[in-house]
Design a protein around this motif. Structure first.
Motif, PDB file in Angstrom:
ATOM      1  N   ASP A  27       0.832  -1.212   0.000  1.00  0.00           N
ATOM      2  CA  ASP A  27       0.000   0.000   0.000  1.00  0.00           C
ATOM      3  C   ASP A  27       0.864   1.259   0.000  1.00  0.00           C
ATOM      4  O   ASP A  27       0.570   2.228  -0.702  1.00  0.00           O
ATOM      5  CB  ASP A  27      -0.916   0.020   1.223  1.00  0.00           C
ATOM      6  CG  ASP A  27      -1.994  -1.049   1.162  1.00  0.00           C
ATOM      7  OD1 ASP A  27      -2.252  -1.562   0.062  1.00  0.00           O
ATOM      8  OD2 ASP A  27      -2.561  -1.376   2.224  1.00  0.00           O
ATOM      9  N   THR A  68      -7.536  -2.650   4.878  1.00  0.00           N
ATOM     10  CA  THR A  68      -8.447  -2.299   3.785  1.00  0.00           C
ATOM     11  C   THR A  68      -8.759  -0.811   3.786  1.00  0.00           C
ATOM     12  O   THR A  68      -8.723  -0.147   2.741  1.00  0.00           O
ATOM     13  CB  THR A  68      -9.763  -3.093   3.904  1.00  0.00           C
ATOM     14  OG1 THR A  68      -9.461  -4.494   3.870  1.00  0.00           O
ATOM     15  CG2 THR A  68     -10.704  -2.752   2.753  1.00  0.00           C
ATOM     16  N   ASP A  69      -9.061  -0.259   4.956  1.00  0.00           N
ATOM     17  CA  ASP A  69      -9.358   1.170   5.064  1.00  0.00           C
ATOM     18  C   ASP A  69      -8.136   2.010   4.703  1.00  0.00           C
ATOM     19  O   ASP A  69      -8.265   3.078   4.089  1.00  0.00           O
ATOM     20  CB  ASP A  69      -9.804   1.518   6.484  1.00  0.00           C
ATOM     21  CG  ASP A  69     -11.223   1.040   6.780  1.00  0.00           C
ATOM     22  OD1 ASP A  69     -11.957   0.753   5.826  1.00  0.00           O
ATOM     23  OD2 ASP A  69     -11.577   0.941   7.971  1.00  0.00           O
ATOM     24  N   GLU A  72      -7.711   2.190   0.922  1.00  0.00           N
ATOM     25  CA  GLU A  72      -8.729   3.058   0.335  1.00  0.00           C
ATOM     26  C   GLU A  72      -8.446   4.521   0.657  1.00  0.00           C
ATOM     27  O   GLU A  72      -8.677   5.407  -0.180  1.00  0.00           O
ATOM     28  CB  GLU A  72     -10.113   2.668   0.861  1.00  0.00           C
ATOM     29  CG  GLU A  72     -11.264   3.415   0.218  1.00  0.00           C
ATOM     30  CD  GLU A  72     -11.431   3.127  -1.264  1.00  0.00           C
ATOM     31  OE1 GLU A  72     -12.212   3.845  -1.914  1.00  0.00           O
ATOM     32  OE2 GLU A  72     -10.783   2.193  -1.778  1.00  0.00           O
ATOM     33  N   SER A  73      -7.937   4.786   1.858  1.00  0.00           N
ATOM     34  CA  SER A  73      -7.611   6.155   2.249  1.00  0.00           C
ATOM     35  C   SER A  73      -6.491   6.722   1.372  1.00  0.00           C
ATOM     36  O   SER A  73      -6.559   7.871   0.932  1.00  0.00           O
ATOM     37  CB  SER A  73      -7.190   6.191   3.723  1.00  0.00           C
ATOM     38  OG  SER A  73      -6.983   7.518   4.158  1.00  0.00           O
ATOM     39  N   ARG A  75      -5.821   5.779  -1.675  1.00  0.00           N
ATOM     40  CA  ARG A  75      -6.373   5.944  -3.019  1.00  0.00           C
ATOM     41  C   ARG A  75      -7.213   7.225  -3.104  1.00  0.00           C
ATOM     42  O   ARG A  75      -7.095   7.987  -4.064  1.00  0.00           O
ATOM     43  CB  ARG A  75      -7.230   4.731  -3.392  1.00  0.00           C
ATOM     44  CG  ARG A  75      -7.690   4.722  -4.855  1.00  0.00           C
ATOM     45  CD  ARG A  75      -8.584   3.528  -5.145  1.00  0.00           C
ATOM     46  NE  ARG A  75      -9.890   3.688  -4.522  1.00  0.00           N
ATOM     47  CZ  ARG A  75     -10.870   4.429  -5.032  1.00  0.00           C
ATOM     48  NH1 ARG A  75     -10.684   5.082  -6.173  1.00  0.00           N
ATOM     49  NH2 ARG A  75     -12.026   4.519  -4.421  1.00  0.00           N
ATOM     50  N   GLN A  76      -8.055   7.451  -2.097  1.00  0.00           N
ATOM     51  CA  GLN A  76      -8.914   8.623  -2.117  1.00  0.00           C
ATOM     52  C   GLN A  76      -8.121   9.915  -1.981  1.00  0.00           C
ATOM     53  O   GLN A  76      -8.473  10.950  -2.571  1.00  0.00           O
ATOM     54  CB  GLN A  76      -9.969   8.530  -0.996  1.00  0.00           C
ATOM     55  CG  GLN A  76     -11.028   7.468  -1.227  1.00  0.00           C
ATOM     56  CD  GLN A  76     -11.997   7.827  -2.331  1.00  0.00           C
ATOM     57  OE1 GLN A  76     -11.867   8.857  -2.973  1.00  0.00           O
ATOM     58  NE2 GLN A  76     -12.967   6.981  -2.578  1.00  0.00           N
ATOM     59  N   GLU A  90     -14.532  12.710  -2.692  1.00  0.00           N
ATOM     60  CA  GLU A  90     -13.237  12.057  -2.516  1.00  0.00           C
ATOM     61  C   GLU A  90     -12.782  12.054  -1.065  1.00  0.00           C
ATOM     62  O   GLU A  90     -11.861  11.326  -0.700  1.00  0.00           O
ATOM     63  CB  GLU A  90     -12.198  12.757  -3.399  1.00  0.00           C
ATOM     64  CG  GLU A  90     -12.490  12.638  -4.882  1.00  0.00           C
ATOM     65  CD  GLU A  90     -11.832  13.729  -5.691  1.00  0.00           C
ATOM     66  OE1 GLU A  90     -11.348  14.697  -5.068  1.00  0.00           O
ATOM     67  OE2 GLU A  90     -11.826  13.625  -6.935  1.00  0.00           O
ATOM     68  N   THR A  93     -14.446   8.906   2.292  1.00  0.00           N
ATOM     69  CA  THR A  93     -13.751   7.732   2.819  1.00  0.00           C
ATOM     70  C   THR A  93     -12.731   8.137   3.871  1.00  0.00           C
ATOM     71  O   THR A  93     -12.566   7.459   4.886  1.00  0.00           O
ATOM     72  CB  THR A  93     -13.049   6.963   1.684  1.00  0.00           C
ATOM     73  OG1 THR A  93     -14.033   6.488   0.766  1.00  0.00           O
ATOM     74  CG2 THR A  93     -12.273   5.770   2.237  1.00  0.00           C
ATOM     75  N   SER A  97     -12.390   6.626   7.552  1.00  0.00           N
ATOM     76  CA  SER A  97     -11.269   5.726   7.851  1.00  0.00           C
ATOM     77  C   SER A  97     -10.060   6.402   8.470  1.00  0.00           C
ATOM     78  O   SER A  97      -9.197   5.736   9.044  1.00  0.00           O
ATOM     79  CB  SER A  97     -10.824   5.002   6.570  1.00  0.00           C
ATOM     80  OG  SER A  97     -10.318   5.938   5.622  1.00  0.00           O
TER      81      SER A  97
END
Length: 218
Positions: A27, A68-69, A72-73, A75-76, A90, A93, A97
Motif C-alpha cells: 500500500d 483495507t481502510d 482506500e484512504s 487511493r482517495q 473524494e 472515505t 477511515s
C-alpha cells in the motif's frame, strides 16, 4: 524523467515508513507511485512525496485503520489532490477511515472552517485546493508521528509487519527454488491445524508459532 536512483529511494522510503507505522508495504509503495507524478505537476519535490506518505501512514495508525481502510484512504487522497480543487466525494472515505487526518485538517484549515461553517461546506464550495491539502498534510506530519510513537502495536499491526518481512525475504531468494511453495504450503497447513484444533488452550501464541514456522522453513 525519473531516474533509477529516484526509484530506489522510493523503495527504501516505502520500506522505512511501512516498518515505522506498521503499514502494508504494498500500500505504501503504491501510494508513492500514485503521489509522485501528481505532486510533480504541482512543482513539489520527491521529499514532499515522502512527507505526505509518511504523514498519511502515521495518521492511519493513530486512527486505528485496518489494512483495507488504509489502502482506500491512500487511493482517495490521491484522487483528492489530482485535480485543482478537492471534491467532497473524494473525502468521504477519509472522514470515515482516517479521523485523525480529518480532525487535523479541520485545525489547519480553520479560517475556511470559520468562513463556511465547516470543512465539508468549504470543500463543497470548491474553496479547498490541492495545494492547501498537501501543505496541511505535510504540516501535520510531526504531530501524527508523535502520536503514532505512543501507540501500542496490535496483533493486526504485528501480522502486517510479519507479512512485510515475509514478502521482503521471499523477494531476496532464488525464485527458481521451491521456497515460496514450501512456505505457502506450510502456512496453509498451520492455518488448517488451528481451525481443527479442539483444545485451543493447548496452543501456543499464534504469532510465536507462525514466526517459528517461517524460521524452520528458512
Amino acid at each position: 524523467t525519473r531516474y533509477i536512483g529516484d526509484w530506489s529511494s522510493d523503495v527504501c522510503s516505502s520500506d522505512l515508513i511501512a516498518e515505522k507505522y506498521y503499514a502494508n508495504i504494498t500500500d505504501v509503495a503504491t501510494a508513492y507511485a500514485k503521489f509522485n507524478p501528481i505532486l510533480a505537476t504541482l512543482g513539489r519535490s520527491q521529499s514532499d512525496t515522502e512527507k505526505v506518505v509518511s504523514s498519511l501512514s502515521a495518521s492511519l495508525l493513530v486512527s486505528g485503520a485496518n489494512v483495507t481502510d488504509a489502502a482506500e484512504s491512500f487511493r482517495q487522497f490521491a484522487q483528492a489532490i489530482s485535480g485543482p480543487v478537492v471534491q467532497m466525494e473524494e473525502m468521504n472515505t477519509i472522514i470515515d477511515s482516517n479521523q485523525a487526518l480529518w480532525r487535523g485538517l479541520n485545525r489547519e484549515l480553520a479560517p475556511l472552517v470559520s468562513k463556511y461553517g465547516s470543512l465539508k461546506n468549504a470543500i463543497s464550495a470548491n474553496a479547498v485546493t490541492n495545494e492547501m491539502l498537501v501543505n496541511a498534510t505535510i504540516k501535520l506530519g510531526k504531530e501524527f508521528d508523535d502520536l503514532a510513537a505512543k501507540k501500542i502495536p496490535t496483533i493486526g499491526n504485528a501480522l502486517t509487519v510479519l507479512n512485510n518481512k515475509f514478502i521482503e525475504y521471499v523477494g531476496q531468494t532464488d525464485k527458481s527454488s521451491n521456497l515460496t511453495k514450501s512456505f505457502s504450503t506450510a502456512i496453509v497447513e498451520f492455518a488448517n491445524n488451528l481451525r481443527s484444533e479442539e483444545h485451543t488452550s493447548e496452543l501456543q501464541s499464534p504469532m510465536y508459532l507462525v514466526c517459528r514456522l517461517l524460521l524452520e522453513k528458512k
